[in-house]
Design a protein around this motif. Structure first.
Motif, PDB file in Angstrom:
ATOM      1  N   VAL A  12      -0.271  -6.286 -16.759  1.00 37.04           N
ATOM      2  CA  VAL A  12       0.920  -5.448 -16.719  1.00 37.04           C
ATOM      3  C   VAL A  12       0.575  -4.165 -15.969  1.00 37.04           C
ATOM      4  O   VAL A  12      -0.379  -3.471 -16.319  1.00 37.04           O
ATOM      5  CB  VAL A  12       1.416  -5.093 -18.134  1.00 37.04           C
ATOM      6  N   VAL A  13       1.317  -3.836 -14.936  1.00 35.88           N
ATOM      7  CA  VAL A  13       1.028  -2.630 -14.154  1.00 35.88           C
ATOM      8  C   VAL A  13       2.117  -1.574 -14.278  1.00 35.88           C
ATOM      9  O   VAL A  13       1.872  -0.398 -14.000  1.00 35.88           O
ATOM     10  CB  VAL A  13       0.788  -2.959 -12.663  1.00 35.88           C
ATOM     11  N   ALA A  14       3.329  -1.967 -14.685  1.00 35.85           N
ATOM     12  CA  ALA A  14       4.422  -0.993 -14.750  1.00 35.85           C
ATOM     13  C   ALA A  14       5.484  -1.457 -15.729  1.00 35.85           C
ATOM     14  O   ALA A  14       5.641  -2.657 -15.964  1.00 35.85           O
ATOM     15  CB  ALA A  14       5.052  -0.789 -13.369  1.00 35.85           C
TER      16      ALA A  14
ATOM     17  N   HIS B 241      -3.624   3.894 -20.319  1.00 35.75           N
ATOM     18  CA  HIS B 241      -4.183   2.635 -19.819  1.00 35.75           C
ATOM     19  C   HIS B 241      -3.852   2.395 -18.349  1.00 35.75           C
ATOM     20  O   HIS B 241      -4.045   1.298 -17.838  1.00 35.75           O
ATOM     21  CB  HIS B 241      -3.670   1.467 -20.662  1.00 35.75           C
ATOM     22  N   GLY B 242      -3.315   3.415 -17.680  1.00 40.71           N
ATOM     23  CA  GLY B 242      -3.027   3.281 -16.263  1.00 40.71           C
ATOM     24  C   GLY B 242      -1.776   2.488 -15.957  1.00 40.71           C
ATOM     25  O   GLY B 242      -1.602   2.011 -14.829  1.00 40.71           O
ATOM     26  N   ILE B 243      -0.887   2.323 -16.940  1.00 38.60           N
ATOM     27  CA  ILE B 243       0.364   1.607 -16.718  1.00 38.60           C
ATOM     28  C   ILE B 243       1.425   2.603 -16.276  1.00 38.60           C
ATOM     29  O   ILE B 243       1.675   3.592 -16.961  1.00 38.60           O
ATOM     30  CB  ILE B 243       0.806   0.859 -17.985  1.00 38.60           C
ATOM     31  N   HIS B 244       2.017   2.361 -15.140  1.00 34.73           N
ATOM     32  CA  HIS B 244       3.026   3.257 -14.581  1.00 34.73           C
ATOM     33  C   HIS B 244       4.359   3.029 -15.299  1.00 34.73           C
ATOM     34  O   HIS B 244       4.675   1.901 -15.699  1.00 34.73           O
ATOM     35  CB  HIS B 244       3.200   3.000 -13.085  1.00 34.73           C
ATOM     36  N   LEU B 245       5.153   4.087 -15.434  1.00 36.73           N
ATOM     37  CA  LEU B 245       6.423   4.008 -16.146  1.00 36.73           C
ATOM     38  C   LEU B 245       7.564   4.525 -15.285  1.00 36.73           C
ATOM     39  O   LEU B 245       7.382   5.441 -14.487  1.00 36.73           O
ATOM     40  CB  LEU B 245       6.384   4.847 -17.433  1.00 36.73           C
ATOM     41  N   LEU B 246       8.726   3.943 -15.487  1.00 34.09           N
ATOM     42  CA  LEU B 246       9.979   4.496 -14.980  1.00 34.09           C
ATOM     43  C   LEU B 246      10.916   4.555 -16.171  1.00 34.09           C
ATOM     44  O   LEU B 246      11.301   3.513 -16.722  1.00 34.09           O
ATOM     45  CB  LEU B 246      10.571   3.634 -13.866  1.00 34.09           C
TER      46      LEU B 246
ATOM     47  N   PHE C 215       6.079   2.863  -9.482  1.00 29.14           N
ATOM     48  CA  PHE C 215       4.708   2.796  -8.974  1.00 29.14           C
ATOM     49  C   PHE C 215       4.035   1.525  -9.449  1.00 29.14           C
ATOM     50  O   PHE C 215       4.133   1.136 -10.615  1.00 29.14           O
ATOM     51  CB  PHE C 215       3.923   4.028  -9.428  1.00 29.14           C
ATOM     52  N   LEU C 216       3.351   0.878  -8.524  1.00 31.50           N
ATOM     53  CA  LEU C 216       2.577  -0.317  -8.824  1.00 31.50           C
ATOM     54  C   LEU C 216       1.088  -0.039  -8.731  1.00 31.50           C
ATOM     55  O   LEU C 216       0.273  -0.791  -9.273  1.00 31.50           O
ATOM     56  CB  LEU C 216       2.949  -1.451  -7.865  1.00 31.50           C
TER      57      LEU C 216
ATOM     58  N   VAL D 251       7.645   1.071  -5.052  1.00 28.97           N
ATOM     59  CA  VAL D 251       8.825   0.447  -4.480  1.00 28.97           C
ATOM     60  C   VAL D 251      10.053   1.184  -5.024  1.00 28.97           C
ATOM     61  O   VAL D 251      10.021   1.716  -6.142  1.00 28.97           O
ATOM     62  CB  VAL D 251       8.918  -1.061  -4.827  1.00 28.97           C
ATOM     63  N   PRO D 252      11.148   1.250  -4.255  1.00 28.54           N
ATOM     64  CA  PRO D 252      12.338   1.956  -4.723  1.00 28.54           C
ATOM     65  C   PRO D 252      13.214   1.057  -5.598  1.00 28.54           C
ATOM     66  O   PRO D 252      13.459  -0.098  -5.263  1.00 28.54           O
ATOM     67  CB  PRO D 252      13.053   2.317  -3.419  1.00 28.54           C
TER      68      PRO D 252
END
Length: 248
Positions: free
Chosen positions: A112-114, A143-148, A214-215, A221-222
């Motif tokens: 899981v990246v985001a 843990h380096g997981i990006h969030l929106l 963010f990935l 990516v938008p």
């Protein structure tokens, strides 16, 4: 479609919209926005998050593609840093001192990246629920997981400046206060050795801007928020669309 005033709308109605918006975002990501070695799933997540759009990476794309590479005509393109300037950034040493005790993985063991999260009534329903949400956000970024995080809910007495301000204060000790005329908050968090946040404040009646997802560090990516939001509203029962439209 301009963002609506959701105050006074029954939680169950927003819950239905919430699921529809998550589904629309997931479809858009999988329909060509994401590079071919990423995919998105809508899943239930622990600790106040969910259902969410999970963006997962598979294969060895970190080694085979730089942040600006993508398969031509075969999916999205992982872009360089967004045009939106970073609102704030943590001090690196502060971030390195933070430790977490949770590991988030998908059942298939894909990384899981985001995560994309639409804030719900439940996330602000009590101080405990709000604390769970902010704590989970911090742990995921640890843990380096990006969030929106998309907060179109009106601020409550528990988050008078929106949920992003609560998250940022939890992480740094310094809340961010938006203009009173723009109380709704869209926040993208880029997590690695430090955290950078990219924030847009929006007023009821304004159109939602694209936000970066963010990935990887400096690679995003938008996400088309206005289009996906509008499609989710159109999928609501006519009776509640009318109520929502009459409030705006």
């Amino acid at each position: 479609m301009p963002v609506h005033d959701w105050s006074g709308i029954e939680p169950g109605i927003f819950h239905d919209f919430h699921h529809a918006w998550i589904e629309e975002i997931k479809r858009s990501l999988n329909a060509g926005i994401l590079p071919p070695d990423y995919y998105a799933l809508a899943e239930q997540f622990a600790g106040g998050f969910g259902p969410d759009v999970l963006t997962l990476q598979f294969g060895d794309s970190e080694d085979s593609a730089g942040p600006n590479q993508g398969a031509e005509g075969n999916g999205g393109l992982l872009l360089a840093p967004p045009k939106l300037a970073a609102t704030a950034e943590t001090e690196m040493e502060f971030y390195r001192r933070k430790q977490s005790h949770i590991s988030v993985r998908h059942t298939t063991d894909d990384k899981v990246v985001a995560i994309v999260e639409v804030v719900s009534h439940g996330n602000k329903s009590s101080q405990r629920a709000l604390s769970q949400f902010t704590d989970k956000a911090a742990q995921l970024m640890d843990h380096g997981i990006h969030l929106l995080i998309l907060d179109v809910q009106p601020p409550s007495s528990r988050d008078p400046h929106g949920i992003h301000s609560e998250i940022w204060e939890y992480i740094t000790g310094q809340p961010e206060k938006p203009l009173p005329s723009k109380p709704l908050t869209l926040a993208a968090y880029e997590a690695s050795a430090g955290i950078r946040c990219f924030v847009q404040h929006v007023a009821v009646g304004e159109r939602l801007p694209e936000m970066p997802l963010f990935l990887k560090w400096d690679g995003q990516v938008p996400v088309p928020l206005e289009r996906t939001y509008g499609a989710a509203v159109e999928a609501m029962p006519r009776r509640w669309r009318k109520v929502l439209e009459e409030k705006n």
